[in-house]
Write a protein that holds these residues in place. Structure first.
Motif, PDB file in Angstrom:
ATOM      1  N   UNK A  32       0.881  -1.236  -0.096  1.00 27.49           N
ATOM      2  CA  UNK A  32       0.194  -0.005   0.000  1.00 27.49           C
ATOM      3  C   UNK A  32       0.577   1.320   0.134  1.00 27.49           C
ATOM      4  N   UNK A  33       0.552   2.490  -1.017  1.00 27.03           N
ATOM      5  CA  UNK A  33       1.108   3.579  -0.562  1.00 27.03           C
ATOM      6  C   UNK A  33      -0.107   4.516  -1.027  1.00 27.03           C
ATOM      7  N   UNK A  34       0.040   6.164  -1.129  1.00 25.96           N
ATOM      8  CA  UNK A  34      -0.848   6.768  -0.493  1.00 25.96           C
ATOM      9  C   UNK A  34      -1.102   7.193  -2.097  1.00 25.96           C
ATOM     10  N   UNK A  35       0.204   7.513  -2.854  1.00 28.03           N
ATOM     11  CA  UNK A  35       0.271   7.514  -3.906  1.00 28.03           C
ATOM     12  C   UNK A  35       0.546   6.950  -4.916  1.00 28.03           C
ATOM     13  N   UNK A  36      -0.362   6.389  -5.930  1.00 25.78           N
ATOM     14  CA  UNK A  36      -1.007   5.427  -7.315  1.00 25.78           C
ATOM     15  C   UNK A  36       0.955   5.790  -7.878  1.00 25.78           C
ATOM     16  N   UNK A  70       5.176 -11.272  -9.786  1.00 25.84           N
ATOM     17  CA  UNK A  70       3.503 -11.575  -9.817  1.00 25.84           C
ATOM     18  C   UNK A  70       3.107 -11.880  -8.935  1.00 25.84           C
ATOM     19  N   UNK A  71       4.036 -12.028  -8.020  1.00 30.66           N
ATOM     20  CA  UNK A  71       3.110 -11.936  -5.967  1.00 30.66           C
ATOM     21  C   UNK A  71       3.359 -10.992  -5.896  1.00 30.66           C
ATOM     22  N   UNK A  72       3.455 -10.028  -6.366  1.00 31.15           N
ATOM     23  CA  UNK A  72       2.905  -8.487  -5.245  1.00 31.15           C
ATOM     24  C   UNK A  72       2.196  -7.916  -6.025  1.00 31.15           C
ATOM     25  N   UNK A  73       1.005  -7.132  -5.832  1.00 28.34           N
ATOM     26  CA  UNK A  73       0.129  -6.331  -6.200  1.00 28.34           C
ATOM     27  C   UNK A  73       0.227  -5.073  -5.149  1.00 28.34           C
ATOM     28  N   UNK A  74      -0.413  -4.056  -5.484  1.00 23.26           N
ATOM     29  CA  UNK A  74      -0.335  -3.293  -4.835  1.00 23.26           C
ATOM     30  C   UNK A  74      -1.634  -1.991  -4.766  1.00 23.26           C
ATOM     31  N   UNK A  75      -1.954  -1.340  -3.672  1.00 22.86           N
ATOM     32  CA  UNK A  75      -2.966  -0.424  -3.483  1.00 22.86           C
ATOM     33  C   UNK A  75      -2.808   0.653  -3.330  1.00 22.86           C
TER      34      UNK A  75
END
Length: 317
Positions: A32-36, A70-75
């Motif tokens: 997670x991060x606040x900034x895309x 591929x095991x990492x996704x972001x939000x």
């Protein structure tokens, strides 16, 4: 634990490093991060680093670089990062108000069995967890920088931490290839920084007194003590430098006590000494060259990792 979810709060250097380490062990990682845009940059850096590690033969685990990526996704949705995770690693800047705010948000979403860990370098877990409902599930997991090449992780429970949290976190760190050290109780700065700052304090005093310059201090460490400390700590060093620790004390106790009595006292971390250190360092490594020098450092840490792996394999035969 494979394919269980890990939440990473923060996509800076430490957050990216944790994500890579957990992804290599085939966990489902959500960062997670606040900034895309920050997240996009973080993932581009992760892809580059994984490709380089694969080229060097230093990838953790058995997955390819692409499989790990591929095991990492972001939000950019905080709750999505924490919800459903069995372990959450907070990696926001070293500001207690910010960290407490993040922990409060995580506290409202995390399950009762989830472990919430902070990457803080020095803040006491009892201060970080004092006002959250799940304070019993909180622990500090302080990595060494850079985490991938320097695998030590300090695990620091608070007085309220459940009895299962420390062994579970220790097992998780071992699973991803880190080297956990458990502190029996909390202390300001933990252990790594207390030792690091002790070295800096003595070096500072020696520079202030005109005994040696910055380059000399750094060479004492890199070409002297650091060569030994890359493989063993100070107590094993002493143990091997004589016929055991008892013999070392018999031989050198008087000398050691005499030198210890002259060690430098605390000084303000600023003023003319800081200016001298800054000037000497920037003459050797200009600020515009810092990233190149970091890459120089990481190549040598990678080579040291390769050397240790090769010698460990030979010793195991």
């Amino acid at each position: 634990m494979n394919r269980e979810k890990i939440g990473i709060i923060g996509s800076g250097l430490i957050g990216r490093s944790w994500s890579m380490l957990f992804a290599a062990a085939d966990f489902d990682v959500e960062m997670y991060d606040i900034d895309e845009k920050q997240l996009q940059g973080a993932m581009a850096e992760v892809r580059t680093q994984l490709a380089e590690l694969e080229r060097l033969g230093l990838l953790r685990g058995k997955l390819s670089a692409e499989q790990q990526f591929s095991n990492i996704r972001t939000t950019s949705e905080f709750e999505d990062c924490v919800r459903g995770a069995f372990y959450v690693q907070e990696c926001v800047p070293e500001n207690i108000e910010l960290k407490n705010a993040v922990h409060t948000r995580a506290d409202a979403v995390m399950s009762d069995t989830c472990i919430l860990a902070s990457s803080t370098s020095a803040l006491l877990p009892s201060r970080l967890a004092a006002d959250i409902k799940h304070k019993n599930r909180f622990i500090v997991a302080h990595p060494t920088n850079p985490p991938f090449y320097a695998p030590l992780v300090e695990l620091v429970p608070s007085p309220w931490t459940d009895s299962d949290v420390v062994p579970s976190t220790k097992a998780l760190m071992e699973k991803i290839g880190q080297v956990p050290v458990v502190l029996k109780k909390e202390i300001e700065g933990f252990v790594l920084n207390r030792i690091q700052y002790s070295i800096m304090r003595e070096g500072w005093g020696l520079i202030k007194d005109g005994i040696v310059d910055v380059d000399g201090i750094d060479k004492v460490m890199s070409a002297g003590l650091g060569r030994r400390y890359a493989f063993m700590g100070p107590f094993e060093t002493a143990h091997l430098n004589a016929d055991g620790m008892k013999n070392y004390a018999d031989r050198y106790a008087t000398m050691i006590e005499g030198v210890m009595s002259t060690l430098k006292s605390n000084d303000r971390f600023g003023g003319p000494v800081l200016e001298q250190i800054r000037t000497e360092l920037e003459a050797r490594i200009p600020l515009c060259d810092l990233q190149e020098r970091r890459q120089w450092r990481d190549r040598r840490l990678a080579a040291l990792t390769q050397l240790n792996q090769r010698i460990d394999a030979e010793d195991a035969k």
